[in-house]
Design a protein around this motif. Structure first.
Motif, PDB file in Angstrom:
ATOM      1  N   ASP A  98       0.755  -1.299  -0.034  1.00 46.35           N
ATOM      2  CA  ASP A  98       0.082  -0.053   0.086  1.00 46.35           C
ATOM      3  C   ASP A  98       1.136   1.252  -0.023  1.00 46.35           C
ATOM      4  O   ASP A  98       0.395   2.207  -0.542  1.00 46.35           O
ATOM      5  CB  ASP A  98      -1.087  -0.075   0.992  1.00 46.35           C
ATOM      6  CG  ASP A  98      -0.363  -0.519   2.467  1.00 46.35           C
ATOM      7  OD1 ASP A  98       0.452  -1.461   2.529  1.00 46.35           O
ATOM      8  OD2 ASP A  98      -0.685   0.243   3.500  1.00 46.35           O
ATOM      9  N   GLY A  99       2.163   1.310   0.483  1.00 46.61           N
ATOM     10  CA  GLY A  99       3.120   2.445   0.619  1.00 46.61           C
ATOM     11  C   GLY A  99       3.726   2.295  -0.646  1.00 46.61           C
ATOM     12  O   GLY A  99       3.654   3.377  -1.805  1.00 46.61           O
ATOM     13  N   PHE A 124      -0.296  -5.768  -1.645  1.00 44.64           N
ATOM     14  CA  PHE A 124      -0.815  -6.387  -0.284  1.00 44.64           C
ATOM     15  C   PHE A 124      -0.967  -4.910   0.453  1.00 44.64           C
ATOM     16  O   PHE A 124      -0.086  -4.130   0.812  1.00 44.64           O
ATOM     17  CB  PHE A 124       0.655  -6.752   0.226  1.00 44.64           C
ATOM     18  CG  PHE A 124       1.240  -8.181  -0.406  1.00 44.64           C
ATOM     19  CD1 PHE A 124       1.033  -8.264  -1.739  1.00 44.64           C
ATOM     20  CD2 PHE A 124       1.996  -9.013   0.479  1.00 44.64           C
ATOM     21  CE1 PHE A 124       1.583  -9.675  -2.399  1.00 44.64           C
ATOM     22  CE2 PHE A 124       2.584 -10.067  -0.266  1.00 44.64           C
ATOM     23  CZ  PHE A 124       2.142 -10.559  -1.515  1.00 44.64           C
ATOM     24  N   ASN A 126      -1.743  -3.868   3.769  1.00 45.99           N
ATOM     25  CA  ASN A 126      -2.102  -3.796   5.362  1.00 45.99           C
ATOM     26  C   ASN A 126      -2.006  -2.529   6.170  1.00 45.99           C
ATOM     27  O   ASN A 126      -1.874  -2.431   7.059  1.00 45.99           O
ATOM     28  CB  ASN A 126      -0.445  -4.683   6.067  1.00 45.99           C
ATOM     29  CG  ASN A 126       0.805  -3.835   5.527  1.00 45.99           C
ATOM     30  OD1 ASN A 126       0.482  -3.028   4.980  1.00 45.99           O
ATOM     31  ND2 ASN A 126       1.891  -4.432   5.766  1.00 45.99           N
ATOM     32  N   ILE A 128      -0.386   0.135   6.495  1.00 38.82           N
ATOM     33  CA  ILE A 128       0.851   0.485   7.026  1.00 38.82           C
ATOM     34  C   ILE A 128       2.322   0.409   6.417  1.00 38.82           C
ATOM     35  O   ILE A 128       2.315  -0.562   5.481  1.00 38.82           O
ATOM     36  CB  ILE A 128       1.073  -0.373   8.448  1.00 38.82           C
ATOM     37  CG1 ILE A 128       1.556   0.370   9.854  1.00 38.82           C
ATOM     38  CG2 ILE A 128       1.627  -1.429   8.441  1.00 38.82           C
ATOM     39  CD1 ILE A 128       0.320   1.421  10.280  1.00 38.82           C
ATOM     40  N   TYR A 129       3.147   1.130   6.625  1.00 37.95           N
ATOM     41  CA  TYR A 129       4.514   0.775   6.025  1.00 37.95           C
ATOM     42  C   TYR A 129       5.121  -0.228   7.214  1.00 37.95           C
ATOM     43  O   TYR A 129       5.596   0.207   7.925  1.00 37.95           O
ATOM     44  CB  TYR A 129       5.073   2.182   6.255  1.00 37.95           C
ATOM     45  CG  TYR A 129       4.933   2.950   5.053  1.00 37.95           C
ATOM     46  CD1 TYR A 129       3.801   2.900   4.219  1.00 37.95           C
ATOM     47  CD2 TYR A 129       5.334   4.380   5.147  1.00 37.95           C
ATOM     48  CE1 TYR A 129       3.609   3.913   3.412  1.00 37.95           C
ATOM     49  CE2 TYR A 129       5.063   5.457   4.353  1.00 37.95           C
ATOM     50  CZ  TYR A 129       3.932   5.204   3.502  1.00 37.95           C
ATOM     51  OH  TYR A 129       3.721   6.271   2.529  1.00 37.95           O
ATOM     52  N   GLY A 130       5.199  -1.348   6.571  1.00 36.42           N
ATOM     53  CA  GLY A 130       5.920  -2.324   7.441  1.00 36.42           C
ATOM     54  C   GLY A 130       7.241  -2.161   7.709  1.00 36.42           C
ATOM     55  O   GLY A 130       7.719  -2.226   8.840  1.00 36.42           O
TER      56      GLY A 130
HETATM   57 MG   LIG Z   1       2.083  -1.772   3.679  1.00 35.04          MG
END
Ligand SMILES: [Mg+2]
Ligand SMILES: Cc1ncc(C[n+]2csc(CCOP(=O)(O)OP(=O)(O)O)c2C)c(N)n1
Ligand SMILES: Cc1ncc(C[n+]2csc(CCOP(=O)(O)OP(=O)(O)O)c2C)c(N)n1
Ligand code: SF4
Ligand code: SF4
Ligand SMILES: [Mg+2]
Lengths: 334, 631, 631, 334
Positions: A98-99, A124, A126, A128-130
């Protein structure tokens, strides 16, 4: 798309590299779904390429025993476009987050979709920036507290499917990491000629645990899953609710079957080829549309058009450098 | 009617510099190009310099809408479009205003009086009419109402006022052909081809051309205006054509790809002055070329990298701001060791700068402008024709060493045309790329050629050799991700060494003119070639021991350079930037290179270079206002 | 029960280097940080170096999931986290495997035997158990089943197995506090604050801490394991805290903005190791700070430029790949002459490279990495605490000279903590920015301060001063677009001169240690400060006349540098890159600077620097494998 | 938004710089419309800022006597975001082109819209790259022959309004260069709190002459113009045709009033607040929807949220550097 003897299995698509996601990460399930799908659709490791950007999700190619290219942040769609245009016989998959896909890489995503390059894009999500340890992303909810938004994010999130539709995408689907149907979505994407966009809701247990619980949880999930089937009325997975349209206001509402006399006949019927319908259901309030939201196989495919122009040119002859240099006005000095 | 051209008495000249100037809408580029073709066919050597306005179509009559085209032709070898015009064609007051300062005193001035209306004079900022106020006295003036004469010449064709007026550049060209003894034939042919669908228009233009010519033949030319002749130059025998740098570069890249046996993928985003490279390649689809107009420069280079990963020759072209955007992705190509050619057609900077003007200010960016230790090969073309050879060389080095190659050109080379002696393609040595076609014992993607250090290039689709590459540091012995400290050190050294080895594969440093060990060597690169060569020749003609060395290999620098340069008392580095090559030479060779810098968006004039050389030799004082010394 | 800590007989040490190592999940960073705080409170001087794994949460027990934290503390002034640990705490086999090679022979090894299961040994790649195969014989081993002892210590708190197990770092910390005579007080306080909402958990952790301590007090320590004491260092009096570079930089920027009297706008996109700068500033909204997490690095710098245009102090921070993306926009800030601070927290390159490792390889990019002639000011911080001062200095220069300033830090400075003597804010001289508030006679946006050449900075909203700026070349006398050749030359010179004048406004070059005119000067920049200083001190202690010069101003270089450097017989330039400052010094000063390069993602060790200095002095042979000489 | 005495006129918003577009360029009309609008809405030159990228259109700020910033290609939305966040009291306008805003700058456009920063974005759509001399753009039709597509472009165009809607834009409008209603659209955009996106169809007589003739031509135009009014049925400007929805299939068709018994009552009624409706009519086959397609003033405004968080922080006190440095563990050495 290449066919091969059906002897290949999941193992044949698994590389020897140790998988390095956090324990419990949703990425594992997505990886497994992909490794299961590819032998089923008859793909071959040597003609399959995974191209990714940067992020936890983008490590994906290392774990596939296919060709792979872990590029730079946000640019995978562009790298994949160059690859696919020049090697149309390869199966090209783009893996992004997503980022990666919606923040830094939003523009490339937009343009690969509008061009309708024949490849598959798995995003993918989520929320968030994993990899960079948990900052909010373009899909994070307003109010999300993260290290970069200590008193809550003020950014309104975007809906990946709507961004794709706005970019004129011809195939838009949605699934989630641990869902059994994920291989089916990958299969549908693979079989679509053109850019196939698949959003996968993915749990990041470390930085954003449980954001999709409402949808993916064994217990409460079915009430909120709206699995779409072409030509079928829109009913939640628990069979209890459905989606109804007010044709006057063009507003939808989630209704309970049997309540107030509502029957299946009152519900919206899914039509994969209707972009407006896809738009309408892509961002519903109480339930999450899953499956293929939109599919338009009639649109011209970019790499086909590239090939057609090349063919046309080749048929006119050419390729002679001396003749090229001597085209136009030349003169001799003796 | 007078006798035909060839029998008239003509004044002999060794060389002439003409500048055509008019409104953007006056067709000056076309006039110049046609004059150039006719001149080339006469056997003169020549060089040209088109000078466009920055606006697409500025309002008629304004000074910033003036379009110019300069041609220099001679009976001998020339290399620049000439310092100052001796003949100026001014189609309107604005053209006169902008260009008169450049005309040599006593020069010939051809003026279209029909355009000298009060309104046009105002637009150009003239308070009095220069035709009447005596300000043109220092020049030989040929004032003609070209507008009226053109309209008269095409009246039989019923063109309508606008189209009829547009023929005035052809009328002017006809007159110029007469004055300088050029044949109309090639232009007539061109007109009939161009307007094949509208023969009436074609013939109207031919009529205007002829009318201008006849005017010259029959009119009483004023005192001091003669007709001229320039003898053929002694050019090497062969087939010639005019070529500009971007066309030559496009052809060179295509030729290089053929020599490598690869399809060419060109990813680009339009930008002045690189766009015409995209346009040229877009027409060459039959040469196994695919062009991709990307959404931006990052996508353009990324797509080229993707194509290279797929086994094509990935090429991307742009100008300075575009290179800036590509920087991160170029690092990826360096880290993954994929071949990539990046063409930088430089323009005036920083930022948007002067997009339509030329400059050499991206050398630092090319050599040092990346994050991390990120070496690549940097080449520079010296002339339009040289772009062809450097295009091939860029492909050769990129594929042999598995490295990005940055090829520097500039707005001057890109747009100006020079006669070019055509090579035979069969004279070029092919350098075919070999890809594995099946499983290889002990394969991993970091395998490399022990000599060139070129990494193995395996195309997806090859059975048994599946592998993953990426921008994270890779183990030297496995190709897998490695965070090992010693490995990173070794890989950094290896990347540097690989590029350094290119120096063993390219010509040693040699002087372009002059002898080793003299008083002063002028070290140049890129489009300053012609001006430096001529300036050095002039100073040498006066008996001074100066030399010229022109670098095509900017990184790595060629072998033998340090020794050669150290032999001279002085090292002078003229650049169209604020001092970059001088810094590079000092950093790498520890020699006292001293810059001579002109950052005016315009090429050096021979005279200003020659004067500076003489100043440094202690002969003459420093010249020009907008040229600076940097040490 | 034994007597309290302070009455026991302790072995006196001048300094100790301890490394804590365990699984990412073992809480080693926390353990290290708590040990650091307690140590600082003891009055020792100290330096730390955290070493994270690249993976967020690697699977438990793997070697690539090992997390380390090194602390060096002493009774004297120290500047580095120490070359090699003398004490290693290994919480599992992987931690032992990865870190044992660094431990000095005879060093103290504290091992959690509870984690030495067959499965963990396998994951770490041990075929035999090092606890049993004799391979640990060269060390002093303290093998304890920390896991079991921890579980026992917290059994009364009913935590559940997982949470109980997590207390083992506190148990270990308790033991270490005992061994090295540190007080538990600060950790107990911290635990109670941190778990204020769960007092049971807080007390369980306190219990584990105490149990570890008690274990030390009561257990029979094996032969060779003593308890130690390190006397207070003689530190300058004042108030101290521990600070890492990114926090100090955030505070420095905020302090700078206050001194300038401006709101601070920080535009950024997360990237390791710069993200924590964004995190730190995001918490400072009450300091007139706005942070903006942009969609990418280009938007981040563009937004900062927009904010500067609006009259704020625009700041953007990132690491090397992000600077690459910002390049084009930085050119816009240069062309429009707006203040802008760009923080580059460098990491291993090229491309994605080694994101979690440190490197100094963006110097070329900072000084020369842009299209066109595009000068800006480049500064570098030498230590974590120095980031505060350099943050202020960057703001001062950016606003005074109306120019972008690139401030270089690196992953080492960003993450490691050092005790920092806190300055008083009132001791800093304010440098308030003055904006016009209404119409000004003869105003145009290219007006500038005759001394600094700083362009006038007018905020939109000011009546009567409406104007337009942009990236196209501007007329020096009007601020309007200008294509004039002489103007472009003059403006290019002016931009260069403006930045050059900064050299008159910063300290002249001075030696950090040693005297002018010696045998060898070591010239460093950035985070190599401590190691160089100590190495030079060591060699000087042997009577050699060497010196240390540390550059904080990389562009322009400080006045007096050339003269100072030329006074030495040799110039040695150690860098954590493949040779960049050496090139810059040669290019600018024409001095024979010779690099000493380590590109291993790790700081220099004092010993390898000292050995190289001695080698160059003809005393010793060259050391280490992954360090190279470059000339 | 600032009010001022109504004495200002068009002249007060015209700079002294000579306008340098090609004769006949549609940009002139847009400039005039803006210069007419600003005094009417009570804007002041000193509190108005025009921020643009690069392109013919992006020269716009030079011709306004306001504050202006001609930035770099594609980045104007990001520059404007930084400006607006830090100076919310200013009126900020972004001027961009179809290349500047949708090609290189597509991602910034997406993100400024989703954040809903309170500024106006005017996108000059001439379906071509004007400044670089006529290459095809992301809105050019397939088959367009240009110097970079000598045998016709193969890129499928995007619809700017759909891209904006996909990005979650809260105000989407469309007009054309020489239309009389253009000032009204600028006014509506100005008065909207949040990101207001206005696409202006613009003729480039030099490189793409007449592409919008069907819509903008005096004669044939009215047949193809669908001017939208909130709450009113959708009827073309010539009053003859309208837009009807099949609520079952969610397909629209253009119908002739009076033919086959079609009356105004059968037509779709415009509802500015319905994003699905806006999506539906944004890319109609025979007619072009003009006016305000979508307007949702209820969404939170980004710069308001920034300010709110700043205020909140400020109220908690702070700003003392010495206290900041001394927060957390400190100790004294004496
Ligand atoms: Mg992400
Ligand atoms: C040019 C650049 N900017 C920033 C980064 C740092 N970075 C790496 S991954 C990432 C975001 C990852 O988020 P997402 O795409 O959602 O992937 P996830 O880790 O959540 O799977 C960022 C900001 C980078 N590697 N390169
Ligand atoms: C980084 C960069 N890339 C490319 C360019 C060249 N360029 C300038 S304007 C433009 C496109 C203009 O098209 P559009 O935005 O539609 O504006 P128009 O000229 O049509 O108004 C391009 C490609 C540039 N200035 N900067
Ligand atoms: S940080 Fe989150 S997304 Fe990344 S690997 Fe860990 S759990 Fe998965
Ligand atoms: S090129 Fe087209 S868009 Fe640009 S100024 Fe000329 S007419 Fe207008
Ligand atoms: Mg356009």
């Amino acid at each position: 798309m290449t066919k091969n003897p059906p002897t290949l299995s999941k193992k044949d698509f698994s590389s020897d590299q140790e998988v390095r996601w956090c324990p419990g990460c949703g990425d594992y399930a997505i990886l497994a779904a992909m490794q299961r799908t590819l032998p089923e659709v008859g793909a071959k490791p040597e003609t399959t390429v995974f191209v990714s950007g940067i992020g936890c999700s983008s490590r994906f190619p290392y774990y596939m025993s296919t060709y792979g290219f872990h590029t730079i942040h946000g640019r995978a769609p562009a790298v994949a476009t160059g690859l696919k245009i020049s090697r149309p016989e390869l199966d090209v998959w783009v893996i992004t987050g997503d980022g990666d896909g919606l923040s830094i890489g939003g523009n490339h995503l937009l343009h690969v979709l509008r061009r309708n390059v024949n490849l598959q894009i798995i995003l993918f999500n989520n929320q968030i920036y994993g990899l960079t340890k948990g900052q909010y992303s373009p899909t994070s909810a307003v109010g999300k507290v993260t290290p970069s938004s200590p008193v809550g994010s003020i950014d309104q999130p975007i809906c990946p499917a709507r961004v794709a539709l706005g970019a004129n995408a011809r195939f838009v689907a949605r699934g989630y990491d641990v869902s059994k149907q994920l291989p089916d979505l990958f299969k549908a994407a693979y079989e679509f000629r053109g850019s196939a966009f698949v959003e996968v809701l993915q749990n990041c247990p470390v930085f954003n645990d449980g954001v999709f619980d409402l949808i993916t949880d064994r217990k409460q999930g079915p009430q909120h899953q709206l699995w779409l089937e072409d030509g079928r009325p829109m009913i939640t997975a628990d069979g209890k609710k459905g989606v109804r349209l007010d044709p006057k206001t063009l507003q939808v509402e989630v209704v309970t079957l049997g309540e107030g006399g509502v029957t299946e006949d009152d519900l919206l019927v899914h039509d994969e080829t209707n972009a407006t319908l896809a738009w309408l259901i892509s961002d519903l309030p109480e339930v999450k549309a899953l499956g293929v939201l939109y599919r338009d196989p009639s649109a011209p495919v970019y790499d086909d058009a590239v090939r057609a122009q090349s063919e046309m040119a080749r048929q006119k002859g050419g390729g002679d450098i001396d003749a090229l240099l001597r085209s136009g006005h030349v003169w001799d000095v003796t | 009617m007078q006798t035909p051209t060839q029998e008239v008495e003509r004044e002999l000249r060794q060389s002439v510099v003409i500048r055509f100037a008019g409104d953007s809408g006056d067709g000056m580029q076309l006039t110049g190009t046609q004059f150039t073709t006719a001149t080339a066919l006469m056997g003169n050597d020549l060089a040209t310099f088109p000078d466009f306005p920055a606006e697409i179509r500025a309002p008629a009559g304004t000074t910033y809408g003036v379009s110019g085209f300069q041609i220099h032709f001679a009976d001998h070898d020339i290399l620049t479009p000439g310092d100052e015009p001796e003949v100026l064609v001014a189609m309107n007051p604005a053209a006169l205003k902008v260009n008169l300062p450049a005309l040599v005193r006593g020069g010939l001035l051809i003026i279209n009086t029909g355009a000298f209306t009060r309104q046009n004079l105002d637009k150009a900022g003239y308070t009095t009419n220069p035709l009447e106020d005596g300000s043109l006295a220092p020049y030989r003036v040929l004032a003609i109402d070209i507008t009226a004469l053109t309209l008269a010449s095409v009246q039989d064709f019923n063109l309508g006022a606008k189209a009829a007026g547009r023929c005035k550049n052809l009328w002017t060209l006809g007159l110029m052909f007469w004055l300088f003894g050029r044949s109309r034939e090639s232009t007539v042919e061109w007109l009939r081809r161009k307007f094949a669908k509208d023969p009436n228009l074609a013939e109207a233009n031919v009529a205007a051309l002829n009318a201008g010519h006849v005017y010259g033949e029959t009119a009483e030319l004023p005192q001091g205006v003669g007709i001229y002749q320039v003898a053929k130059a002694e050019l090497a025998p062969g087939t010639y054509r005019n070529v500009n740098g971007n066309d030559a570069l496009a052809w060179g890249l295509v030729a290089g790809a053929q020599l490598a046996g690869l399809p060419l993928f060109y990813g680009s985003y339009p930008i002045t002055p690189a766009s015409t490279l995209l346009h040229a390649l877009a027409k060459l689809k039959s040469f196994d070329v695919v062009t991709f107009q990307a959404e931006d420069e990052i996508a353009a280079v990324a797509a080229a990298i993707g194509a290279s990963f797929g086994g094509s020759l990935g090429v991307t072209g742009t100008s300075g701001p575009g290179v800036a955007l590509k920087t991160e992705a170029i690092g990826l190509a360096i880290a993954t060791e994929l071949p990539l050619v990046i063409c930088d057609v430089q323009r005036g900077g920083p930022s948007t700068g002067l997009p339509t003007k030329t400059e050499q200010s991206d050398l630092f960016q090319a050599v040092w402008g990346r994050n991390g230790d990120a070496p690549l090969v940097v080449l520079a073309a010296a002339t339009p024709g040289d772009c062809f050879y450097m295009g091939i060389e860029a492909v050769r080095l990129a594929t042999k060493y598995m490295t990005p190659v940055m090829l520097l050109s500039d707005g001057f080379i890109a747009n100006s045309a020079e006669p070019w002696k055509l090579p035979r393609f069969s004279d070029f040595e092919p350098f075919p790329v070999h890809h594995h076609t099946g499983p290889v014992e002990g394969f991993h993607p970091s395998l490399r050629d022990p000599k060139t250090y070129g990494r193995v290039w395996v195309k997806p689709g090859t059975p048994g050799l599946m592998h993953r590459i990426g921008g994270i540091e890779k183990g030297q012995d496995s190709g897998n991700i490695s965070y090992d400290p010693d490995n990173h050190h070794a890989m950094t050294k290896l990347r540097a060494e690989k590029v350094a080895r290119v120096a063993d594969d390219v010509p040693e440093a040699t002087l372009d003119s002059g002898e080793p060990g003299g008083e002063l060597v002028v070290v140049g690169w890129g489009s300053t070639y012609g001006a430096i060569r001529q300036a050095v020749a002039q100073v040498r003609a006066k008996g001074r021991n100066v030399a010229h060395l022109h670098l095509r290999n900017l990184w790595p620098l060629p072998r033998g350079l340090a020794a050669l340069l150290r032999g001279f008392d002085q090292i002078m580095v003229p650049e169209m930037n604020n001092g970059q090559l001088d810094r590079l030479l000092r950093a790498e060779l520890l020699v006292d290179a001293r810059g001579f810098n002109k950052i005016a968006g315009q090429p050096f004039r021979i005279a200003e270079l020659a004067a500076e050389i003489e100043r440094r030799l202690g002969v003459a004082p420093s010249p020009h206002a907008n040229v600076d010394v940097r040490a």
